[in-house]
Design a protein around this motif. Structure first.
Motif, PDB file in Angstrom:
ATOM      1  N   ILE B 100      65.349 -54.607  37.983  1.00 21.11           N
ATOM      2  CA  ILE B 100      66.680 -54.038  37.791  1.00 21.11           C
ATOM      3  C   ILE B 100      66.886 -53.837  36.300  1.00 21.11           C
ATOM      4  N   LEU B 101      67.254 -52.621  35.899  1.00 18.77           N
ATOM      5  CA  LEU B 101      67.592 -52.392  34.502  1.00 18.77           C
ATOM      6  C   LEU B 101      69.104 -52.493  34.346  1.00 18.77           C
ATOM      7  N   ASN B 102      69.540 -53.345  33.447  1.00 21.66           N
ATOM      8  CA  ASN B 102      70.975 -53.442  33.158  1.00 21.66           C
ATOM      9  C   ASN B 102      71.203 -53.077  31.697  1.00 21.66           C
ATOM     10  N   VAL B 103      71.679 -51.854  31.463  1.00 23.68           N
ATOM     11  CA  VAL B 103      72.021 -51.460  30.099  1.00 23.68           C
ATOM     12  C   VAL B 103      73.435 -51.964  29.840  1.00 23.68           C
ATOM     13  N   MET B 104      73.535 -52.964  28.966  1.00 21.65           N
ATOM     14  CA  MET B 104      74.824 -53.648  28.817  1.00 21.65           C
ATOM     15  C   MET B 104      75.882 -52.730  28.204  1.00 21.65           C
ATOM     16  N   ARG B 105      77.102 -52.821  28.743  1.00 15.03           N
ATOM     17  CA  ARG B 105      78.223 -52.105  28.146  1.00 15.03           C
ATOM     18  C   ARG B 105      79.366 -53.064  27.857  1.00 15.03           C
ATOM     19  N   GLU B 106      80.297 -52.552  27.068  1.00 17.17           N
ATOM     20  CA  GLU B 106      81.294 -53.430  26.448  1.00 17.17           C
ATOM     21  C   GLU B 106      82.299 -53.998  27.447  1.00 17.17           C
ATOM     22  N   GLY B 107      82.661 -55.239  27.218  1.00 20.00           N
ATOM     23  CA  GLY B 107      83.848 -55.808  27.843  1.00 20.00           C
ATOM     24  C   GLY B 107      83.674 -56.280  29.264  1.00 20.00           C
ATOM     25  N   ALA B 108      84.690 -56.947  29.773  1.00 18.47           N
ATOM     26  CA  ALA B 108      84.712 -57.335  31.182  1.00 18.47           C
ATOM     27  C   ALA B 108      85.425 -56.248  31.979  1.00 18.47           C
ATOM     28  N   GLY B 109      85.338 -56.328  33.286  1.00 21.78           N
ATOM     29  CA  GLY B 109      85.968 -55.304  34.136  1.00 21.78           C
ATOM     30  C   GLY B 109      85.363 -53.953  33.843  1.00 21.78           C
ATOM     31  N   LEU B 110      86.207 -52.939  33.754  1.00 23.69           N
ATOM     32  CA  LEU B 110      85.673 -51.610  33.418  1.00 23.69           C
ATOM     33  C   LEU B 110      85.128 -51.600  31.998  1.00 23.69           C
ATOM     34  N   GLY B 111      85.832 -52.274  31.065  1.00 25.89           N
ATOM     35  CA  GLY B 111      85.397 -52.293  29.678  1.00 25.89           C
ATOM     36  C   GLY B 111      85.303 -50.884  29.132  1.00 25.89           C
ATOM     37  N   ASP B 112      84.235 -50.652  28.391  1.00 25.92           N
ATOM     38  CA  ASP B 112      84.019 -49.308  27.863  1.00 25.92           C
ATOM     39  C   ASP B 112      82.522 -49.096  27.744  1.00 25.92           C
ATOM     40  N   ILE B 113      82.146 -47.876  27.330  1.00 26.36           N
ATOM     41  CA  ILE B 113      80.716 -47.571  27.347  1.00 26.36           C
ATOM     42  C   ILE B 113      80.028 -47.919  26.025  1.00 26.36           C
ATOM     43  N   ASN B 114      80.741 -48.594  25.130  1.00 26.14           N
ATOM     44  CA  ASN B 114      80.141 -48.925  23.835  1.00 26.14           C
ATOM     45  C   ASN B 114      79.049 -49.975  23.964  1.00 26.14           C
ATOM     46  N   ARG B 115      78.330 -50.151  22.861  1.00 26.87           N
ATOM     47  CA  ARG B 115      77.278 -51.161  22.830  1.00 26.87           C
ATOM     48  C   ARG B 115      77.880 -52.557  23.015  1.00 26.87           C
ATOM     49  N   SER B 116      77.125 -53.443  23.615  1.00 31.90           N
ATOM     50  CA  SER B 116      77.596 -54.804  23.823  1.00 31.90           C
ATOM     51  C   SER B 116      76.438 -55.662  24.295  1.00 31.90           C
ATOM     52  N   GLN B 117      76.601 -56.964  24.163  1.00 31.86           N
ATOM     53  CA  GLN B 117      75.629 -57.892  24.754  1.00 31.86           C
ATOM     54  C   GLN B 117      76.396 -58.947  25.518  1.00 31.86           C
ATOM     55  N   GLY B 118      77.310 -58.509  26.334  1.00 30.02           N
ATOM     56  CA  GLY B 118      78.223 -59.431  27.001  1.00 30.02           C
ATOM     57  C   GLY B 118      77.780 -59.905  28.367  1.00 30.02           C
ATOM     58  N   ASP B 119      76.609 -59.419  28.838  1.00 31.95           N
ATOM     59  CA  ASP B 119      76.174 -59.815  30.185  1.00 31.95           C
ATOM     60  C   ASP B 119      75.165 -60.956  30.168  1.00 31.95           C
TER      61      ASP B 119
END
Lengths: 229, 340
Positions: B100-119
């Motif tokens: 499974i590839l998970n490209v991390m995106r910002e924030g919890a819930g919907l969040g946003d499509i910005n870069r993030s390492q929140g997962d």
């Protein structure tokens, strides 16, 4: 055989019919059964074919993923009405929409039986308490009838039978055999729904439960073949 | 042959080199390029592609394809990854491989499509219900994206477990010139595939149902993974007083910060965990006792730092540079390190 099931359970009858048909076709070695959880999973150690226990309501998706890579196999998707019409209705609609190669058997008793008989979207409202009273006030329109939902799609087989007396069980056998015939010949989406007793959760004897289906539930759920191609 | 690819395209090419047979996905930014790649190219490379109707559907289609012996892949982000947790948990308990590839995106819930390492919590600590871990691999460059699918499928099949590959949306969209590898086809007749049996049917079901020694089996599985599969990169850590720990885009920034700091006479180094689970604790074995560890990451809860602290037994001094999605600059890092 199938010792883990309750007395009078429709799963035993249904699986015996499937066993017989698979034997007749001589396809045991290429049959894989995809089972849903709950009561279906009580079959998982007893059936004679390779089997997979799928997440609840995802039987059709797991079967599809399998079938896409192994076209030559007979893939049986076996589930209850909760999996097929409640939590898994999305998969049902989209598999039918695409007329994907599916051999589905749905055991419908109107209840979530494993957890103690809570009402599923297929529950007719008729149970032990109101069996003898006037049923004009029950809202049968709320019952999910799969033929109404799937008739707009280009599917290859759709039938409903009841697992009650000999006549009905013979008819179930005829239907599932025809379903297998269509599935083997040209594939496509093939589904047979089997109205099943659940004496444990209807809190009745087997005979009372069968009578309830024959006299009442069959008025809501029409028995017969709806689509044959 | 060299090609200019972004991280997502490179991952898809890498998956072809790893012999992927099956892709099911549902588009979600920033992982959509992988989906688009397979949508356009699947016929050319003989990959079965299906446009699923939800992430739940996608991962379950992969489940089925894996049961058939295929190398199954799905790609997702953020909330899509959350929707997949049930099936990932099933596959872990059923000993079914999948990538499974998970490209991390910002924030919890919907969040946003910005870069993030929140997962990081979600991926390394389970995510789904029950007693399991998925192996988690992180990529820091387009080169990594090409190489990682092969490692991921190898590990998935070796341990019969779901493997998650992850990077942030910077790596997903950064373009680099990379050497692409030869395309391979994988034979689906593997030893775990269900193909039908004459007698003694094979069953794919939760291990608790059919293995009487499931305590031992599970313990062994995860012990072996933790013993054998720790992977990391380290750079100039031998004599370092300051050691950065960073993954994905943060590794790239810290790498430059290390060089800048070294030119200023500050002995800095960097450790990059490639496997987030199992955490590569051996990477910290030879550090000096008074080393200061600076964890640079893109989340507020210091998710990576928590693992670093735990696996190094809280024996160093720890510092954090962490933003929700704004990349720290080399200047910011250098200034911060000068302060400590």
């Amino acid at each position: 055989m199938y010792d883990m099931l309750c007395k009078g359970c429709g799963h035993r009858t249904a699986m015996s019919i499937i066993d017989r048909i698979i034997k007749e076709y001589g396809i045991k070695e290429k049959t894989i059964v995809f089972l849903d959880v709950a009561c279906c999973s009580l079959l998982m150690d007893d059936i004679e074919y390779d089997d997979v226990m799928c997440p609840h309501g995802r039987v059709l998706d797991v079967s599809r993923g399998y079938k896409m890579l192994r076209k030559d196999k007979v893939v049986i998707s076996y589930m209850g009405d909760g999996a097929a019409y409640a939590i898994g209705i999305e998969e049902m609609i989209h598999s039918a929409r695409e007329n994907f190669d599916i051999f589905a058997i749905v055991i419908n008793n109107g209840l979530y039986s494993m957890t103690g008989g809570q009402f599923a979207p297929t529950f007719t409202g008729i149970d032990r308490k109101n069996i003898d009273s006037d049923k004009s006030e029950l809202n049968f329109d709320k019952v999910l009838k799969i033929e109404n939902l799937l008739k707009s799609f280009n599917i290859n087989y759709l039938a409903r039978c009841a697992l009650t007396d000999k006549e009905n069980i013979d008819f179930s056998y005829e239907c599932i055999k025809k379903q297998m015939d269509i599935y083997m010949r040209k594939g496509g989406f093939c589904l047979t729904e089997l109205i099943s007793p659940c004496p444990t959760n209807y809190k009745m004897t087997i005979k009372e439960n069968i009578d309830l289906i024959d006299e009442n539930i069959k008025q809501v759920y029409k028995i017969g073949e709806f689509i044959v191609k | 042959m060299k090609k200019i690819l972004n991280g997502n395209e490179a991952f898809a090419m890498g998956a072809l080199s790893a012999g992927v047979n099956f892709f099911a996905g549902y588009p979600i930014t920033p992982s959509t390029d992988v989906y688009e790649f397979f949508m356009k190219e699947h016929d050319k490379y003989g990959v079965k592609f299906i446009s699923a109707t939800s992430e739940i559907s996608a991962i379950n289609l992969c489940f089925g394809a894996s049961v058939a012996g295929g190398r199954a892949l799905t790609a997702t982000s953020g909330c899509g990854f959350s929707l997949m947790q049930e099936a990932i948990s099933y596959m872990a308990s059923d000993f079914v491989p999948c990538v499974i590839l998970n490209v991390m995106r910002e924030g919890a819930g919907l969040g946003d499509i910005n870069r993030s390492q929140g997962d990081i919590f979600q991926m390394t600590k389970g995510g789904g219900n029950g007693d399991y871990h998925s192996i988690v691999l992180s990529c820091s460059s387009v080169r990594d994206c090409i190489d990682m699918p092969e490692i991921a499928f190898m590990l998935a099949e070796k341990y019969r477990t779901p493997v998650i590959v992850t990077y942030d949306s910077d790596i997903a969209h950064i373009k680099e010139n990379v050497e692409i590898k030869e395309i391979k086809t994988h034979n689906i007749d593997s030893n775990f595939a269900l193909v039908g049996s004459k007698d003694n049917p094979k069953r794919i079901q939760n291990i608790y149902y059919h293995d009487k020694n499931y305590d031992e089996t599970l313990k062994n599985k995860y012990e072996m993974i933790e013993k054998n599969e720790m992977r990391y990169r380290s750079y100039k850590t031998d004599d370092a007083d300051i050691v950065f720990v960073a993954i994905s885009i943060c590794e790239r920034i810290c790498m430059e910060a290390v060089n800048v700091l070294r030119s200023m006479g500050i002995k800095a180094g960097i450790i990059t965990p490639i496997t987030l689970y199992p955490f590569p604790k051996v990477a910290f074995n030879n550090l000096k006792e008074d080393t200061k560890i600076v964890v640079v990451e893109l989340n507020i809860l210091k998710q990576l730092r928590m693992d670093v602290e735990y696996f190094t037994k809280f024996k160093y001094k720890y510092y954090s540079i962490n933003h929700m999605s704004k990349c720290p600059t080399v200047k910011e890092i250098v200034e911060y390190v000068k302060e400590i």
